[in-house]
Design a protein around this motif. Structure first.
Motif, short mmCIF file in Angstrom:
data_model
loop_
_atom_site.label_atom_id
_atom_site.label_comp_id
_atom_site.label_asym_id
_atom_site.label_seq_id
_atom_site.Cartn_x
_atom_site.Cartn_y
_atom_site.Cartn_z
N GLY A 77 34.41 -11.21 -26.17
CA GLY A 77 33.43 -12.22 -26.52
C GLY A 77 34.33 -13.31 -27.12
O GLY A 77 35.14 -13.11 -27.71
N LEU A 78 33.95 -14.68 -26.89
CA LEU A 78 34.64 -15.72 -27.33
C LEU A 78 34.39 -15.80 -28.92
O LEU A 78 33.17 -15.65 -29.42
CB LEU A 78 34.26 -17.11 -26.83
CG LEU A 78 34.78 -18.28 -27.09
CD1 LEU A 78 36.32 -18.32 -26.39
CD2 LEU A 78 34.41 -19.42 -26.43
N SER B 63 20.30 -13.57 -24.38
CA SER B 63 21.08 -12.84 -25.28
C SER B 63 22.48 -12.70 -24.86
O SER B 63 23.15 -11.77 -25.08
CB SER B 63 20.48 -11.69 -25.61
OG SER B 63 20.33 -10.74 -24.08
N ASP B 64 22.82 -13.41 -23.73
CA ASP B 64 24.36 -13.25 -23.12
C ASP B 64 25.51 -13.81 -24.06
O ASP B 64 24.91 -14.62 -25.00
CB ASP B 64 24.56 -14.30 -22.01
CG ASP B 64 23.55 -14.12 -20.66
OD1 ASP B 64 22.86 -12.59 -20.73
OD2 ASP B 64 23.42 -14.53 -19.75
N GLY C 190 37.70 -19.02 -19.32
CA GLY C 190 36.66 -19.53 -20.25
C GLY C 190 35.37 -19.11 -20.03
O GLY C 190 35.08 -18.38 -18.70
N PRO C 191 34.50 -19.13 -20.74
CA PRO C 191 33.04 -18.61 -20.63
C PRO C 191 32.40 -19.54 -19.71
O PRO C 191 32.75 -20.61 -19.41
CB PRO C 191 32.48 -18.68 -22.18
CG PRO C 191 33.54 -19.90 -22.67
CD PRO C 191 34.58 -19.72 -22.19
N THR C 192 31.25 -18.82 -18.93
CA THR C 192 30.35 -19.52 -18.06
C THR C 192 29.23 -19.93 -19.19
O THR C 192 28.83 -19.15 -19.83
CB THR C 192 29.87 -18.53 -17.20
OG1 THR C 192 30.76 -18.17 -16.17
CG2 THR C 192 28.68 -19.14 -16.48
N LEU C 193 29.08 -21.47 -19.18
CA LEU C 193 28.30 -22.01 -20.05
C LEU C 193 26.93 -22.35 -19.12
O LEU C 193 27.05 -22.81 -18.26
CB LEU C 193 28.56 -23.21 -20.67
CG LEU C 193 30.12 -22.90 -21.38
CD1 LEU C 193 30.54 -24.22 -21.80
CD2 LEU C 193 29.81 -21.91 -22.73
#
Length: 151
Positions: free
Chosen positions: A72-73, A134-135, A125-128
Motif C-alpha cells: 500500500g502506498l 475501500s480500495d 504507481g497506484p491506479t487512481l
C-alpha cells in the motif's frame, strides 16, 4: 534454516528487509511477494561414441527470476529514492533483499530467501479512480538480482 514439518506453512506471515550496499536498511510492509524462482539452462550434448541415440542434458548457467513486491502506498519515499538512484545510472544502487517466511506466531523464521545484488527494474504507481470505496492505493516494485539463496 528451513524448518521441517508435516503441514505446510501459510504464505501470509512474511517480512521483507532491503539493505542497500550504501548502508542503512528499510523494511517494507508488503502485501505480496511473487516471482521467487531460479532457472537452469541446459545444452544438448552427444559425442560420436555414445551408444544411445539421444543427447545428454548438460547443465550450463542459472539465473534468478524477477521478484515483484507490492505494498500500500505510504508516506515514505524509500523505494522511490532507490528507483531514482538506478534511473540516474548509479551502479552502486544494489541491495541485499531478505524475504523471511515466519511461523504462525511470528516467533521464528521458518524459511528465508536472499536476493543478492538486487536492483529495481520497474516501479508501478497506484491506479487512481474516483469511484470511492475501500480500495487501497498500491505501489509495485519489480527487482532483478544476480543470485538467489534459499535457507
Amino acid at each position: 534454516m528451513a524448518t521441517l514439518r508435516e503441514d505446510p506453512y501459510g504464505p501470509f506471515n512474511f517480512k521483507v528487509t532491503i539493505s542497500p550496499a550504501s548502508g542503512g536498511e528499510f523494511r517494507g510492509g508488503f502485501s505480496d511477494v511473487s516471482g521467487l524462482n531460479t532457472e537452469i539452462t541446459h545444452a544438448d550434448y552427444r559425442e560420436g561414441t555414445d551408444p544411445a541415440n539421444r543427447p545428454r542434458k548438460v547443465p550450463l548457467m542459472y539465473k534468478a527470476g524477477d521478484v515483484t513486491l507490492k505494498r500500500g502506498l505510504i508516506a515514505s519515499l524509500d523505494l522511490w529514492n532507490w528507483v531514482n538512484q538506478v534511473r540516474r545510472g548509479n551502479m552502486d544502487a544494489r541491495a541485499t533483499v531478505v524475504i523471511q517466511l515466519l511461523s504462525e506466531d511470528h516467533a521464528a523464521t521458518v524459511a528465508s530467501w536472499k536476493l543478492i545484488n538486487a536492483r529495481p527494474s520497474k516501479w508501478t504507481g497506484p491506479t487512481l479512480a474516483a469511484k470511492g470505496g475501500s480500495d487501497v492505493a498500491m505501489e509495485e516494485l519489480t527487482l532483478v538480482c544476480e543470485d538467489l539463496e534459499f535457507e
